[in-house]
Design a protein around this motif. Sequence first.
Motif, short mmCIF file in Angstrom:
data_model
loop_
_atom_site.label_atom_id
_atom_site.label_comp_id
_atom_site.label_asym_id
_atom_site.label_seq_id
_atom_site.Cartn_x
_atom_site.Cartn_y
_atom_site.Cartn_z
N UNK A 133 0.78 -1.23 0.00
CA UNK A 133 0.00 0.00 0.00
C UNK A 133 0.81 1.28 0.00
N UNK A 134 2.11 1.20 -0.30
CA UNK A 134 2.97 2.39 -0.26
C UNK A 134 2.83 3.22 -1.54
N UNK A 135 3.10 4.51 -1.41
CA UNK A 135 3.16 5.40 -2.57
C UNK A 135 4.60 5.42 -3.04
N UNK A 136 4.86 4.76 -4.17
CA UNK A 136 6.20 4.67 -4.74
C UNK A 136 6.28 5.42 -6.07
N UNK A 137 5.41 6.39 -6.26
CA UNK A 137 5.39 7.17 -7.51
C UNK A 137 6.71 7.90 -7.69
N UNK A 138 7.30 7.74 -8.88
CA UNK A 138 8.54 8.42 -9.20
C UNK A 138 9.75 7.94 -8.41
N UNK A 157 1.44 2.16 -5.54
CA UNK A 157 1.40 3.08 -6.67
C UNK A 157 2.85 3.28 -7.12
N UNK A 158 3.17 2.74 -8.31
CA UNK A 158 4.53 2.83 -8.84
C UNK A 158 4.55 3.59 -10.17
N UNK A 159 3.66 4.56 -10.33
CA UNK A 159 3.64 5.34 -11.55
C UNK A 159 4.96 6.09 -11.71
N UNK A 160 5.49 6.06 -12.90
CA UNK A 160 6.77 6.71 -13.26
C UNK A 160 7.95 6.18 -12.43
N UNK A 161 7.82 4.99 -11.85
CA UNK A 161 8.93 4.40 -11.09
C UNK A 161 10.01 3.91 -12.05
N UNK A 162 11.25 3.98 -11.63
CA UNK A 162 12.37 3.50 -12.43
C UNK A 162 12.79 2.13 -11.91
N UNK A 163 12.45 1.08 -12.67
CA UNK A 163 12.83 -0.30 -12.33
C UNK A 163 13.91 -0.81 -13.27
N UNK A 164 14.62 0.10 -13.90
CA UNK A 164 15.67 -0.26 -14.83
C UNK A 164 16.71 -1.16 -14.15
#
Length: 163
Positions: A75-80, A97-104
């Motif tokens: 349930x964490x906010x991980x946006x950006x 929420x992983x919108x725009x997260x960098x998982x490279x």
Amino acid sequence: MNLKKIITRVFIFTLAISWVGSIFAMPAWSRNYNKEVLTETDFSQQDLTDASFDHTNLKGSDFSHANLTGVRFFGANLAGTNFEGANLRGADLESTRMTRANLNDAVLEGAFMTNVMLDNANIEGADFTDALMSVRTEETLCEIASGTNSTTGRNTKDTLFCP
């Protein structure tokens, strides 16, 4: 010395040893960060094994090249948030929420990823081997999947079973 003094000293000594032992019993990396606001915090290159960030606001934080094995982000906010090169083996990313997260180049082997929002995420070279996610999420990731993970040598599309 009488018996009462001996017992008292043994008891105090035992308490002191127990107290000192408790200071070192819980590793720093298993800290509880639940329900905190830690936006734009730098956790890069840290060993946070088994830490818990449930319902924590981590928007814009940096976990690049961190060891996040078994970490809970429920349930964490991980946006950006930056997870580039991070070890997320067995991590709980459910309902995040992983919108725009960098998982490279991240390793998400065996991660729990049900009900994750990954809009506009960068997954180039990410390894999703045995990650648990919905078919819809898998299909969406297949549309943008590319690259090979530098740690595991696995192709991102192959780890997602993309056609």
